[in-house]
Every structure is written in C-alpha cells, then in structure tokens.
Write a protein that holds these residues in place. Sequence first.
Motif, PDB file in Angstrom:
ATOM      1  N   UNK A   1       0.860  -1.203   0.000  1.00 48.09           N
ATOM      2  CA  UNK A   1       0.000   0.000   0.000  1.00 48.09           C
ATOM      3  C   UNK A   1       0.885   1.239   0.000  1.00 48.09           C
ATOM      4  N   UNK A   2       0.787   2.059  -1.053  1.00 46.63           N
ATOM      5  CA  UNK A   2       1.674   3.213  -1.171  1.00 46.63           C
ATOM      6  C   UNK A   2       1.145   4.451  -0.472  1.00 46.63           C
ATOM      7  N   UNK A   3      -0.145   4.455  -0.088  1.00 43.82           N
ATOM      8  CA  UNK A   3      -0.716   5.585   0.632  1.00 43.82           C
ATOM      9  C   UNK A   3      -0.728   5.271   2.121  1.00 43.82           C
ATOM     10  N   UNK A   4      -0.457   6.281   2.926  1.00 43.11           N
ATOM     11  CA  UNK A   4      -0.365   6.057   4.372  1.00 43.11           C
ATOM     12  C   UNK A   4      -0.676   7.365   5.089  1.00 43.11           C
ATOM     13  N   UNK A   5      -1.524   7.306   6.118  1.00 48.12           N
ATOM     14  CA  UNK A   5      -1.867   8.493   6.886  1.00 48.12           C
ATOM     15  C   UNK A   5      -0.684   8.937   7.737  1.00 48.12           C
ATOM     16  N   UNK A   6      -0.419  10.213   7.743  1.00 41.74           N
ATOM     17  CA  UNK A   6       0.629  10.771   8.596  1.00 41.74           C
ATOM     18  C   UNK A   6       0.213  12.190   8.965  1.00 41.74           C
ATOM     19  N   UNK A   7       0.376  12.542  10.231  1.00 44.19           N
ATOM     20  CA  UNK A   7      -0.107  13.842  10.702  1.00 44.19           C
ATOM     21  C   UNK A   7       1.005  14.620  11.390  1.00 44.19           C
ATOM     22  N   UNK A   8       1.290  15.791  10.876  1.00 45.40           N
ATOM     23  CA  UNK A   8       2.283  16.663  11.498  1.00 45.40           C
ATOM     24  C   UNK A   8       1.861  17.066  12.905  1.00 45.40           C
ATOM     25  N   UNK A   9       0.607  17.464  13.066  1.00 40.75           N
ATOM     26  CA  UNK A   9       0.174  17.936  14.382  1.00 40.75           C
ATOM     27  C   UNK A   9       0.180  16.804  15.410  1.00 40.75           C
ATOM     28  N   UNK A  10      -0.158  15.596  14.990  1.00 37.03           N
ATOM     29  CA  UNK A  10      -0.079  14.477  15.924  1.00 37.03           C
ATOM     30  C   UNK A  10       1.363  14.225  16.355  1.00 37.03           C
ATOM     31  N   UNK A  11       2.286  14.279  15.424  1.00 36.72           N
ATOM     32  CA  UNK A  11       3.695  14.106  15.770  1.00 36.72           C
ATOM     33  C   UNK A  11       4.155  15.199  16.722  1.00 36.72           C
ATOM     34  N   UNK A  12       3.757  16.442  16.432  1.00 32.91           N
ATOM     35  CA  UNK A  12       4.155  17.555  17.291  1.00 32.91           C
ATOM     36  C   UNK A  12       3.594  17.394  18.704  1.00 32.91           C
ATOM     37  N   UNK A  13       2.399  16.840  18.822  1.00 33.79           N
ATOM     38  CA  UNK A  13       1.778  16.698  20.135  1.00 33.79           C
ATOM     39  C   UNK A  13       2.475  15.654  20.999  1.00 33.79           C
ATOM     40  N   UNK A  14       3.249  14.765  20.389  1.00 31.12           N
ATOM     41  CA  UNK A  14       3.908  13.691  21.134  1.00 31.12           C
ATOM     42  C   UNK A  14       5.298  14.063  21.612  1.00 31.12           C
ATOM     43  N   UNK A  15       5.819  15.187  21.135  1.00 30.61           N
ATOM     44  CA  UNK A  15       7.220  15.526  21.403  1.00 30.61           C
ATOM     45  C   UNK A  15       7.532  15.605  22.893  1.00 30.61           C
ATOM     46  N   UNK A  16       6.585  16.078  23.691  1.00 35.31           N
ATOM     47  CA  UNK A  16       6.853  16.276  25.120  1.00 35.31           C
ATOM     48  C   UNK A  16       6.337  15.134  25.986  1.00 35.31           C
ATOM     49  N   UNK A  17       5.928  14.032  25.340  1.00 36.03           N
ATOM     50  CA  UNK A  17       5.534  12.865  26.120  1.00 36.03           C
ATOM     51  C   UNK A  17       6.770  12.209  26.738  1.00 36.03           C
ATOM     52  N   UNK A  18       6.632  11.587  27.914  1.00 36.36           N
ATOM     53  CA  UNK A  18       7.763  10.882  28.526  1.00 36.36           C
ATOM     54  C   UNK A  18       8.318   9.803  27.598  1.00 36.36           C
ATOM     55  N   UNK A  19       9.626   9.750  27.503  1.00 38.22           N
ATOM     56  CA  UNK A  19      10.268   8.724  26.696  1.00 38.22           C
ATOM     57  C   UNK A  19      10.378   9.040  25.221  1.00 38.22           C
ATOM     58  N   UNK A  20       9.851  10.181  24.795  1.00 37.05           N
ATOM     59  CA  UNK A  20       9.949  10.533  23.376  1.00 37.05           C
ATOM     60  C   UNK A  20      11.406  10.821  23.016  1.00 37.05           C
ATOM     61  N   UNK A  21      11.821  10.343  21.860  1.00 36.74           N
ATOM     62  CA  UNK A  21      13.142  10.652  21.319  1.00 36.74           C
ATOM     63  C   UNK A  21      13.018  10.735  19.807  1.00 36.74           C
TER      64      UNK A  21
END
Length: 441
Positions: free
Chosen positions: A1-21
Amino acid sequence: MLLHKVSLTEMMSRIHEPGYSPETVLDPYLERYRQVEPHIHAFVPEDEAEGRLDSEKALLQRTYSGDERKPALFGIPVGIKDLLHVDGLPTRAGSQLSAELLAGAQGSLVAKLRALGAVIAGKTVTEEFAYNGPIATLNPHNTGHTPGGSSAGSAAAVAAGLCPLTVGTQTLRSVIAPASFCGVVGFKPSYGRVPLDGVLLFSPSFDTVGFFTQNLPDMEAAAALLVPDWEAPAAPMPRKPVLGIPKGVYMELMSAEVKGLFGAQITGLEQLGYEVRYVQMPWEDELIYGNAMLRFIEGELAREHEHRFTEHRAEYGLPVQEAILRGQQIPEEELEQYRTRQRELRQDLMELMEQEGIDLWVSPAQGGTAPKNEERNTGWAGMPAVWGFAGVPTVSLPAATLEGMPLGFQCIGRYGEDEELLAWARQLWPCLAGEQPLPVE
C-alpha cells in the motif's frame, strides 16, 4: 500500500511525552522509506542516507539531552525540494550540472527548520531547474500516473506518508498541480512572504516557496512556524466566506468532467449557505491563452543561467536549452512591462474583491486529474498560473476523485492575507473532506 496516513500535528503533540526521542518518529520513517521509496522515487538518491540521519539524530540528542524544552519539530522528518540549498547535501536541481557548479549557502527557511528540530529527510525530486525534463517520481495513488511537476517529489513523499511536511516551490503551477494530483494540501503563500535566500531561482518575479501536508490543520501548524510574521486569527472566522468564480475563458480551462464535478461542489456549498458570485475579471484573455507568462519566465530563466549556460550548455537538457535560447531573445524592456502588469493585476484583484465583496476566489486546482506517465504531461498552468502572476496566496485542498484519481479544490485569497486564506479554507475543509458531506445528488 503506497498511501499512508501521517499527521504533522499528531507528531508535534507527542514531542513532550515521557520517553519521546527522535527515534520515535525516525525509525518508523526509515522502515516505511525502505518499503515505499523504491516504488515512487520521491527522493533524490543519496549515498549513506541512513548514516546521515543517524548523525542528525545523535546531534539532536546531544543538543537536547537534559530537561530543555524540545523545539516544535523535534525529530520530525521534512523533505526539501532539490532547488533549496541544504548544508551537507548537494543541490543538483534535477540537472546534469555538477553540484559544485550549483553550490550555494543554506537559506533562512532551511535554517529555521533545523532550529525547530526538524530532521532533513532528504532532497525531493524536481524537474530540471523546475522547468521541464524527465523525472523518476511516480504518483502514490497510481504509479501509472504522474505526480505533477516540478515539486513532484515533495507532493509524492507526503501522499505516501513518508514525511508529514515537505517544501516545494512554485513558478506557474508547481505546488498546486502536484498537490491536486497527489491528493494532498498544497499551500503557495503570497509572493515574497517566504524569503527566497538559499533557493536556486527560476523566475525571480514568480518564484515562491510553498509547502505540502496531508491535511489543512497540519498546513496551518506549518505556516505558523515557517511563514514569517504569521498571525493567525484569534478566533474562527465569524461568517461564511463569499466565494468568487471568474467569468470568461478562465473557467473553460478544464475538461467537461472536471467542470461538472466543480459545478456539483459549488451547488452543494450554496445549499450549505455559502454565497457564490460570478465576476468579470480584470485580466485579458490573452494573458491566460497567450504566451506572455511563458515568455516572461523564460526571459528570466535565461538571465538566471546566463553565466553557467555559456560554458555548460551541453550539460543542460534540451527543453531547458531551448527555453534559455528563447529567453535570451526577449528584451529587458518587455520583461519590465510584464513586471509592471504583475503589480497592476495584484492591485486590481484587491480592489475587485473589495468592490464585489469577495472573500475567496475558488476553482478546480487543475483542469484534469493526473495524466498517465506516457502522456509526458505533468500538469496544466491554466488554473493556477494567473494567480501566481499576480502573486496572491493559493491553497489546493483534496476535495474529490475522478476515476480513482484525486482532484484539488483551489482557494485564492488577497495578496498578503495568507492567514485569512487558510482561516476561510478551514471553514470549507469539513465540507470538502467529507466530514460535512455536500448535499449533492
């Protein structure tokens, strides 16, 4: 499958979660890159790409090793069109010229991305000098079709979910057309709004840096970070925008199928309470149907390549060679007349919008869906080019499909009012994205 959902805002919201790297995002990116990139060729091939990304990850980890607040794009991969200089990566601009000949300093936009913690995923494929030439990139919706040009790689990378954000450029159609063909959001800001330092220029009177994301909220987040002096409205727009549709030849620049689909979209919006006005435009038909814009950009292309072309003509592809030779014959006085008309049309459009009470111009983003690869057509300038000539901001929203291929809905705003353009588009987005279905039979 060449199409895939990806969200910039979702990624940005996870940056400050514990254990994020950085590995939280980059490891899945690399896995998907290995699976998908060989099928779509969105990126310029790069030796030791994984080693470079490992170095960037390590640098980010060292820089933010303690409790420092991580920047907004920390560890998020961003693709950069191969017309923008990036420290550590060659610029080839889709050409056979040497990277040393085309070398230049990294510009403020790429520096801003890096300061925000973004990881440069790589250089995305472009047609030669953003003008014309063969490209390897294929459309992730159907690899038998073009992804558009010249920001083909940037649009395809976002559509395939490789990157949540990529950078492109537009002269006549090179953000809006690939966005339409690949079913993503493409935003071309007002001319001059994003600095062009660090960009290998094609036509300085047209060239504008633009962006690709999968959805409009992601584009708003990207614009707030990357467009200088961005001031989004503090609250949702208080009413529905009045939509303007050009009368005359402009609305003939599309297939019958696209015209029928757009008419159904407009009928649906009217049934939801949107007011639509059909307006006689302040441009001449020959500006759209004639070759004035082509002469303009080829004249400027010739001047941008004057010194390189003299010594390295044989290394240019034939379409670019011929364009430069034509451009050399265009007198500077003619180019200056075009520049004057640009400024006049920009002002005329602002005055017309005021007189007619128009908040947004709307149209299909392209006159058709993505052509098949064997047709050797990467898009049509008709629908986006005149707005680029005037320098006004435009956005293509994924709005529909025809025979399984995407078609964008183009919104055009007032010059310099990019924030309002995206805010008005935010109102239309739920209707066009199917969250509030248009009541069309």
